[in-house]
Design an enzyme around this catalytic site. Structure first.
Site, PDB file in Angstrom:
ATOM      1  N   SER A   6       0.849  -1.194   0.000  1.00 38.96           N
ATOM      2  CA  SER A   6       0.000   0.000   0.000  1.00 38.96           C
ATOM      3  C   SER A   6       0.882   1.239   0.000  1.00 38.96           C
ATOM      4  CB  SER A   6      -0.889   0.024   1.242  1.00 38.96           C
ATOM      5  OG  SER A   6      -1.377   1.336   1.433  1.00 38.96           O
ATOM      6  N   HIS A  31      -1.120  -1.250  -4.412  1.00 37.68           N
ATOM      7  CA  HIS A  31      -2.391  -0.943  -3.740  1.00 37.68           C
ATOM      8  C   HIS A  31      -2.480   0.560  -3.477  1.00 37.68           C
ATOM      9  CE1 HIS A  31      -5.854  -1.979  -1.129  1.00 37.68           C
ATOM     10  NE2 HIS A  31      -5.418  -1.006  -0.348  1.00 37.68           N
ATOM     11  N   ASP A  33      -4.852   3.642  -1.932  1.00 35.76           N
ATOM     12  CA  ASP A  33      -5.950   3.971  -1.025  1.00 35.76           C
ATOM     13  C   ASP A  33      -6.492   5.363  -1.346  1.00 35.76           C
ATOM     14  OD1 ASP A  33      -6.033   1.648   0.788  1.00 35.76           O
ATOM     15  OD2 ASP A  33      -3.965   2.239   1.212  1.00 35.76           O
ATOM     16  N   MET A  35      -9.099   8.068  -0.294  1.00 37.42           N
ATOM     17  CA  MET A  35      -9.943   8.466   0.846  1.00 37.42           C
ATOM     18  C   MET A  35     -10.464   9.876   0.625  1.00 37.42           C
ATOM     19  SD  MET A  35      -7.549   7.129   3.956  1.00 37.42           S
ATOM     20  CE  MET A  35      -6.655   5.566   3.867  1.00 37.42           C
ATOM     21  N   MET A  66     -12.314   4.475  -0.447  1.00 36.21           N
ATOM     22  CA  MET A  66     -12.928   4.699   0.874  1.00 36.21           C
ATOM     23  C   MET A  66     -13.612   6.053   0.796  1.00 36.21           C
ATOM     24  SD  MET A  66      -9.738   3.270   3.088  1.00 36.21           S
ATOM     25  CE  MET A  66      -8.726   3.210   1.603  1.00 36.21           C
ATOM     26  N   MET A 135     -11.226  -5.926   5.481  1.00 35.97           N
ATOM     27  CA  MET A 135     -10.389  -5.014   6.275  1.00 35.97           C
ATOM     28  C   MET A 135     -10.011  -5.696   7.595  1.00 35.97           C
ATOM     29  SD  MET A 135      -9.985  -2.408   4.406  1.00 35.97           S
ATOM     30  CE  MET A 135      -8.938  -1.555   5.592  1.00 35.97           C
ATOM     31  N   GLY A 143      -0.442   1.603   9.407  1.00 40.45           N
ATOM     32  CA  GLY A 143       0.291   1.382  10.653  1.00 40.45           C
ATOM     33  C   GLY A 143      -0.549   1.009  11.864  1.00 40.45           C
ATOM     34  N   ASP A 173      -6.473  -6.522   4.206  1.00 42.35           N
ATOM     35  CA  ASP A 173      -5.816  -5.208   4.225  1.00 42.35           C
ATOM     36  C   ASP A 173      -5.777  -4.648   5.644  1.00 42.35           C
ATOM     37  OD1 ASP A 173      -4.976  -2.609   3.765  1.00 42.35           O
ATOM     38  OD2 ASP A 173      -6.634  -2.073   2.439  1.00 42.35           O
TER      39      ASP A 173
HETATM   40  C1  DX5 Z   1      -6.157   1.540   5.544  1.00 42.54           C
HETATM   41  C2  DX5 Z   1      -5.706   1.191   4.172  1.00 42.54           C
HETATM   42  C3  DX5 Z   1      -4.601   0.220   4.094  1.00 42.54           C
HETATM   43  C4  DX5 Z   1      -3.337   0.663   4.801  1.00 42.54           C
HETATM   44  C5  DX5 Z   1      -2.595  -0.565   5.194  1.00 42.54           C
HETATM   45  O1  DX5 Z   1      -7.360   2.237   5.448  1.00 42.54           O
HETATM   46  O2  DX5 Z   1      -6.787   0.636   3.432  1.00 42.54           O
HETATM   47  O3  DX5 Z   1      -4.326  -0.147   2.750  1.00 42.54           O
HETATM   48  O4  DX5 Z   1      -2.529   1.474   4.006  1.00 42.54           O
HETATM   49  O5  DX5 Z   1      -1.478  -0.182   5.889  1.00 42.54           O
HETATM   50  P1  DX5 Z   1      -0.772  -1.111   6.961  1.00 42.54           P
HETATM   51  O6  DX5 Z   1      -0.291  -2.330   6.238  1.00 42.54           O
HETATM   52  O7  DX5 Z   1       0.314  -0.253   7.471  1.00 42.54           O
HETATM   53  O8  DX5 Z   1      -1.804  -1.469   8.010  1.00 42.54           O
HETATM   54 ZN    ZN Z   2      -6.343  -0.268   1.427  1.00 48.89          ZN
END
Ligand code: DX5
Ligand code: ZN
Length: 213
Positions: A6, A31, A33, A35, A66, A135, A143, A173
């Site tokens: 990601s 990947h 994200d 948002m 998201m 999720m 993190g 994820d």
């Molecule tokens: C959270 C994201 C993830 C995130 C994962 O909303 O959808 O893709 O970046 O990051 P780590 O692997 O650090 O939990």
């Molecule tokens: Zn994600």
């Protein structure tokens, strides 16, 4: 196990070389994200930046929306032609219709489930789906700590996928690392997303390889 780093955890000041580095390290997908500051309390990137990512990426893109207005964002990202474009079931009144729209662009359609959402919700959509993203953290930030109930959910989902004769892949994820990867494999997971674990490693290649169980 397929691995999708990601880029939320990448250094955005040198995004170009970060993308090249994970692709050179033989990740399977990039990947991304997206948002909107409404569905989740964070705001990331739009199609201008994702276009730039696509230009340097040598691996297919896996876009995780998201957002509140799924249809608007699906249209906004459709020209990028990612391998997968996934939206949250919690935010969609007409998921079947939106799946067909995504597929009409020649893009793999995915649905995302928050940690509290039951897999039964999507049983009757499985035959149309290419991907189900579970999720294992609350969406919004990288993190965070892994929520282990996703393991049982993945097992249940795998049973439903077999029952419905679906080709959908299972992706997990959030909070993925070398400690929980074997349990994820045993739970039937096909793809893991890993942000912090990959991008905080000295060697992206070693980190990605450590997830290939
Ligand atoms: C959270 C994201 C993830 C995130 C994962 O909303 O959808 O893709 O970046 O990051 P780590 O692997 O650090 O939990
Ligand atoms: Zn994600």
């Amino acid at each position: 196990m397929l691995v999708a780093p990601s880029i939320l955890s990448a250094n955005f000041g040198k995004l170009d070389s970060e993308i090249k580095a994970i692709c050179d390290a033989e990740c399977d997908f990039v990947h991304i994200d997206v948002m909107d500051g409404h569905f989740v309390p964070n705001l990331t990137i739009g199609p201008v930046v994702v276009d730039a990512v696509k230009k340097v990426a040598t691996k297919p893109l896996d876009i995780h929306l998201m957002v509140e207005n799924n249809t608007f964002f699906v249209e906004l990202f459709s020209h990028i032609k990612p391998k997968f474009l996934s939206f949250h079931i919690e935010e969609e009144k007409h998921p079947h219709r939106l799946i067909q729209k995504i597929k009409s662009y020649g893009i793999g359609a995915g649905i995302v489930l928050n940690p509290h959402t039951k897999v039964d919700e999507i049983e009757y959509l499985l035959e149309d789906l290419d991907l189900v993203l579970l999720m294992s953290v609350n969406p919004g930030f990288g993190g965070q700590s892994f929520i282990s109930s996703v393991l049982e959910k993945s097992q249940k989902l795998k049973e439903l996928i077999v029952k419905r004769n679906s080709k959908a892949l299972i992706e997990v994820d959030g909070g993925v690392n070398d400690k929980n990867i074997k349990a994820l494999k045993n739970a039937g997971v096909d793809i893991v997303v890993a942000g912090n674990y990959v991008f905080s490693a000295n060697s992206y290649k070693d980190a990605i390889n450590s997830l290939r169980v």
